[in-house]
Design a protein around this motif. Structure first.
Motif, mmCIF file in Angstrom:
data_model
loop_
_atom_site.group_PDB
_atom_site.id
_atom_site.type_symbol
_atom_site.label_atom_id
_atom_site.label_comp_id
_atom_site.label_asym_id
_atom_site.label_seq_id
_atom_site.Cartn_x
_atom_site.Cartn_y
_atom_site.Cartn_z
ATOM 1 N N PRO A 212 0.815 -1.219 0.000
ATOM 2 C CA PRO A 212 0.000 0.000 0.000
ATOM 3 C C PRO A 212 0.847 1.266 0.000
ATOM 4 O O PRO A 212 1.733 1.432 0.844
ATOM 5 N N CYS A 213 0.554 2.162 -0.925
ATOM 6 C CA CYS A 213 1.306 3.407 -1.018
ATOM 7 C C CYS A 213 1.185 4.228 0.257
ATOM 8 O O CYS A 213 2.146 4.869 0.698
ATOM 9 N N LEU B 123 8.121 2.835 -5.172
ATOM 10 C CA LEU B 123 8.168 4.225 -4.694
ATOM 11 C C LEU B 123 7.846 5.198 -5.816
ATOM 12 O O LEU B 123 7.143 6.201 -5.606
ATOM 13 N N VAL B 124 8.337 4.902 -7.013
ATOM 14 C CA VAL B 124 8.044 5.762 -8.159
ATOM 15 C C VAL B 124 6.553 5.747 -8.455
ATOM 16 O O VAL B 124 5.924 6.797 -8.648
ATOM 17 N N LYS B 125 5.952 4.549 -8.472
ATOM 18 C CA LYS B 125 4.517 4.431 -8.747
ATOM 19 C C LYS B 125 3.671 5.119 -7.697
ATOM 20 O O LYS B 125 2.577 5.627 -7.980
ATOM 21 N N CYS B 126 4.167 5.122 -6.450
ATOM 22 C CA CYS B 126 3.426 5.754 -5.360
ATOM 23 C C CYS B 126 3.745 7.251 -5.254
ATOM 24 O O CYS B 126 3.258 7.925 -4.333
ATOM 25 N N ASN B 127 4.583 7.735 -6.160
ATOM 26 C CA ASN B 127 4.970 9.160 -6.161
ATOM 27 C C ASN B 127 5.627 9.550 -4.849
ATOM 28 O O ASN B 127 5.313 10.594 -4.256
ATOM 29 N N ILE B 128 6.559 8.707 -4.386
ATOM 30 C CA ILE B 128 7.276 8.949 -3.139
ATOM 31 C C ILE B 128 8.737 9.275 -3.465
ATOM 32 O O ILE B 128 9.374 8.505 -4.171
#
Length: 468
Positions: free
Chosen positions: A360-361, A463-468
């Motif tokens: 989960p993001c 992390l990239v997909k979650c914009n972190i």
């Protein structure tokens, strides 16, 4: 076969035996020099008595399985296993060498311990046992002799898993009736029974009994004829809360006993807060410990500034509190615990790519934000992601990039990957050194270096997909 002798070399000169550290009816442990690292390590083998038995090979198989189980436990209060070696047909478990003394020796010299000190050690061992039980097995030999104190610290380490066995809740099983008088519950006096975490609860409570009284409790099989003296009978300074909790943990029949370590530790510890950790300013002076009863405890805040502490999956208050006082090692272990819990992988004890890809993001963001905030941008998953990408890292595993990443964040030195115990748990470590995620990828025996590269590349992608 005989005992290994001082100055004897094994594994083609890689290890030099120093001396015997200890032993019992099952195994013997040596200290040795690892010529590859010039460090002292410990090596455990089956003792000569076991070596002479007709079922020696079967016992060796159990011994190797013990090592495999321990290898999956990367808890700071559990002795670390590095690898298995074989020397002239004898398997050896190469382990962390812990300089210090066991609690039995400590009590012999000190006498009854103050309650707060005894509870500190019991809390640490309780955390270790929770991790052991999540792996699906019992220790079955908790006692002061099997708890070491690291020299110069207040850290307790659980050792000697020689009697450890798997268990299935609610099912009657067969186990050896090996035991230590005074610490073993009644079910260990029979070969068949419903073994469960409450088996270790009894021994942990009995251990606290000894720490506070300097007395060994009467054996469980005698208690059908004699009542267990309350620990307060030997030490009037014991609080009523702790006295009662010990007796509840040592309830004779397993079905009537406190069933889990977590439940029992919550009974024995002070209600308002967990045991003291190194002092530093904490924004919330009475933090709620994960899963601790809410009675007489303030409701934890749902956020820490802009950081959401309670998500749909997890309460991150304890992680925040550990990071706030910069107890990096404990925070690293808590990070492992919450991530495995969120992913539903506590039993396996490691994450695979499939679960990282759907992590989960919201939870990943909270974990990262807490690490970044309390390390002033020095640690955190997002910090590691930036370093990994700056080296050319992508979702595709690349050995050279992975090695370069290990060198940059300090997980490799001199071209060799560090063991977990060599990790630096303070801000002097290189940027991105923590969280140290080996506990998340140690799913198998060996291959952890490659597995680590796959995990880090997958985590960076998530992390990239979650914009972190």
């Amino acid at each position: 076969m005989q005992y290994w002798q001082p100055n004897q070399t094994i594994k083609n000169g890689r290890f030099i035996i120093q001396k015997i550290l200890g032993g019992g009816g099952y195994g013997v442990t040596y200290s040795a020099i690892d010529n590859n690292t010039n460090k002292i390590i410990a090596i455990k083998t089956l003792n000569p008595m076991q070596q002479s038995q007709p079922d020696f090979e079967e016992e060796q198989e159990k011994f190797v399985n013990e090592a495999l189980r321990l290898r999956g436990c990367t808890h700071p209060h559990i002795v670390q296993v590095y690898e298995m070696i074989r020397e002239v047909g004898l398997w050896g478990m190469v382990m962390e060498y812990i300089e210090g003394q066991d609690l039995a020796v400590y009590i012999d010299r000190r006498g009854q311990l103050p309650e707060d000190e005894a509870l500190r050690y019991i809390d640490q061992v309780g955390q270790a046992l929770e991790d052991v039980h999540k792996q699906g097995f019992l220790h079955r030999d908790i006692k002061p002799n099997n708890i070491l104190l690291r020299r110069g610290t207040q850290e307790a380490v659980l050792i000697d898993f020689g009697l450890a066995r798997e268990f299935n809740l609610g099912k009657t099983g067969s186990m050896t009736n090996a035991k230590t008088e005074g610490y073993a519950p009644i079910e260990q006096y029979e070969r068949r029974g419903n073994f469960a975490p409450c088996t270790d609860v009894y021994a942990l409570a009995a251990t606290l009994y000894t720490l506070l009284t300097a007395e060994v409790p009467i054996p469980a099989n005698f208690r059908k004829y004699a009542q267990l003296p309350p620990p307060k009978q030997f030490n009037s300074q014991i609080s009523d809360r702790v006295n009662e909790a010990i007796l509840l943990g040592m309830t004779l029949e397993p079905q009537d006993r406190v069933q889990t370590v977590r439940e029992w530790v919550e009974l024995v510890l002070p209600r308002k807060v967990n045991l003291p950790i190194p002092q530093a300013p904490i924004s919330n002076p009475q933090p709620k410990i994960q899963n601790q009863p809410s009675k007489n405890i303030a409701t934890p805040p749902k956020s820490d500034g802009e950081i959401k502490l309670i998500t749909a999956k997890m309460d991150y208050t304890r992680l925040r509190d550990l990071l706030a006082v910069r107890t990096w090692k404990q925070a690293d272990e808590e990070t492992r615990r919450v991530m495995l819990a969120v992913a539903g992988r506590e039993k396996e004890g490691w994450l695979d790519v499939e679960h990282i890809d759907i992590f989960p993001c919201e939870d990943l963001r909270t974990i990262d934000q807490l690490w970044v905030k309390y390390s002033n941008g020095h640690f955190g998953f997002s910090v590691q992601k930036r370093i990994y990408q700056s080296l050319g890292g992508t979702r595709q595993y690349d050995e050279k990039i992975w090695q370069a990443f290990g060198d940059r964040v300090g997980w490799r030195k001199g071209g060799k990957w560090l063991y977990h115990h060599d990790i630096t748990f303070d801000l002097r470590a290189p940027q991105g050194h923590l969280p140290e995620e080996s506990g998340l990828w140690l799913g198998g025996w060996g291959g952890w270096v490659i597995s680590g590269g796959v995990v880090v590349s997958s985590l960076a992608s998530r992390l990239v997909k979650c914009n972190i």
